[in-house]
Design a protein around this motif. Sequence first.
Motif, PDB file in Angstrom:
ATOM      1  N   GLY A  21       0.738  -1.098  -0.140  1.00  0.00           N
ATOM      2  CA  GLY A  21      -0.023  -0.165  -0.049  1.00  0.00           C
ATOM      3  C   GLY A  21       0.887   1.111  -0.049  1.00  0.00           C
ATOM      4  N   GLU A  22       2.170   1.114  -0.348  1.00  0.00           N
ATOM      5  CA  GLU A  22       2.871   2.294  -0.408  1.00  0.00           C
ATOM      6  C   GLU A  22       2.557   3.325  -1.335  1.00  0.00           C
ATOM      7  N   GLU A  55       3.378  11.131  -3.987  1.00  0.00           N
ATOM      8  CA  GLU A  55       2.897  12.642  -4.264  1.00  0.00           C
ATOM      9  C   GLU A  55       2.067  12.851  -5.382  1.00  0.00           C
ATOM     10  N   ASP A  56       2.206  11.924  -6.481  1.00  0.00           N
ATOM     11  CA  ASP A  56       1.698  12.078  -7.879  1.00  0.00           C
ATOM     12  C   ASP A  56       0.353  11.302  -7.774  1.00  0.00           C
ATOM     13  N   LEU A  57      -0.162  10.650  -6.681  1.00  0.00           N
ATOM     14  CA  LEU A  57      -1.474   9.924  -6.912  1.00  0.00           C
ATOM     15  C   LEU A  57      -2.395  11.128  -6.657  1.00  0.00           C
ATOM     16  N   ASP A  58      -3.191  11.308  -7.936  1.00  0.00           N
ATOM     17  CA  ASP A  58      -4.237  12.399  -7.808  1.00  0.00           C
ATOM     18  C   ASP A  58      -5.618  12.108  -7.629  1.00  0.00           C
ATOM     19  N   ARG A  59      -6.107  10.710  -7.650  1.00  0.00           N
ATOM     20  CA  ARG A  59      -7.443  10.538  -7.278  1.00  0.00           C
ATOM     21  C   ARG A  59      -7.317   9.057  -6.490  1.00  0.00           C
ATOM     22  N   ILE A  60      -8.489   8.916  -5.463  1.00  0.00           N
ATOM     23  CA  ILE A  60      -8.578   7.644  -4.936  1.00  0.00           C
ATOM     24  C   ILE A  60     -10.049   7.389  -4.500  1.00  0.00           C
ATOM     25  N   ALA A  61     -10.578   6.403  -5.255  1.00  0.00           N
ATOM     26  CA  ALA A  61     -11.874   6.263  -4.869  1.00  0.00           C
ATOM     27  C   ALA A  61     -12.208   5.510  -3.626  1.00  0.00           C
ATOM     28  N   LEU A  94      -2.868   4.296   8.682  1.00  0.00           N
ATOM     29  CA  LEU A  94      -1.430   4.561   7.997  1.00  0.00           C
ATOM     30  C   LEU A  94      -0.888   5.773   8.149  1.00  0.00           C
ATOM     31  N   GLY A  95      -1.762   6.933   8.536  1.00  0.00           N
ATOM     32  CA  GLY A  95      -1.298   8.110   8.519  1.00  0.00           C
ATOM     33  C   GLY A  95      -1.258   9.130   7.318  1.00  0.00           C
ATOM     34  N   VAL A  96      -1.935   8.692   6.434  1.00  0.00           N
ATOM     35  CA  VAL A  96      -2.065   9.225   5.179  1.00  0.00           C
ATOM     36  C   VAL A  96      -3.362   9.828   4.668  1.00  0.00           C
ATOM     37  N   TYR A  97      -4.386   9.748   5.832  1.00  0.00           N
ATOM     38  CA  TYR A  97      -5.645  10.285   5.466  1.00  0.00           C
ATOM     39  C   TYR A  97      -5.762  11.689   5.149  1.00  0.00           C
ATOM     40  N   GLU A  98      -5.296  12.448   6.060  1.00  0.00           N
ATOM     41  CA  GLU A  98      -5.323  14.062   5.819  1.00  0.00           C
ATOM     42  C   GLU A  98      -4.463  14.695   4.490  1.00  0.00           C
TER      43      GLU A  98
END
Length: 145
Positions: A18-19, A24-30, A50-54
């Motif tokens: 799940g890295e 940074e280049d991830l523009d959208r997540i459904a 995972l500390g990535v929500y915000e």
Amino acid sequence: VGRLALWSAKPGVVDDHGEVLKREDLDRIAIANPKLAPYGKAAVETMQKLGVYEHLKPRIVQAENIGQAFQFVATGNAPIGFVALSQVTQAKGSKWIVPDDLHAPLRQDAVLLAHGKNNEAATALMRYLKGDKARGIIRAYGYGF
């Protein structure tokens, strides 16, 4: 018990840990609507642990349900998304099966209503669902117990 997966319709996008969620280049997540859909709530819990929500919150494409979240990824409208593992057991692309300890259990139940308690077909179905053959099929489609 349902299983959550992070999935992309494209091979090589989602890694085994799940890295990709940290890129940074991830523009959208459904994700499915976390207020209505258990899988959406589990996706938010996973990202929070995972500390990535915000970081990802502004990039979330919110679907009404888990089926629509799958459709967003399958059609390429979102490069990745949290979906039910049962939706992608046979799908092409790349996936990460989210560890169960990153979110609350996704319980799936079958119940026999009082109205059907004397219905032979209904009770036979319940017996079947508890048997080894049905458990094998259920496991094959990405569910646990």
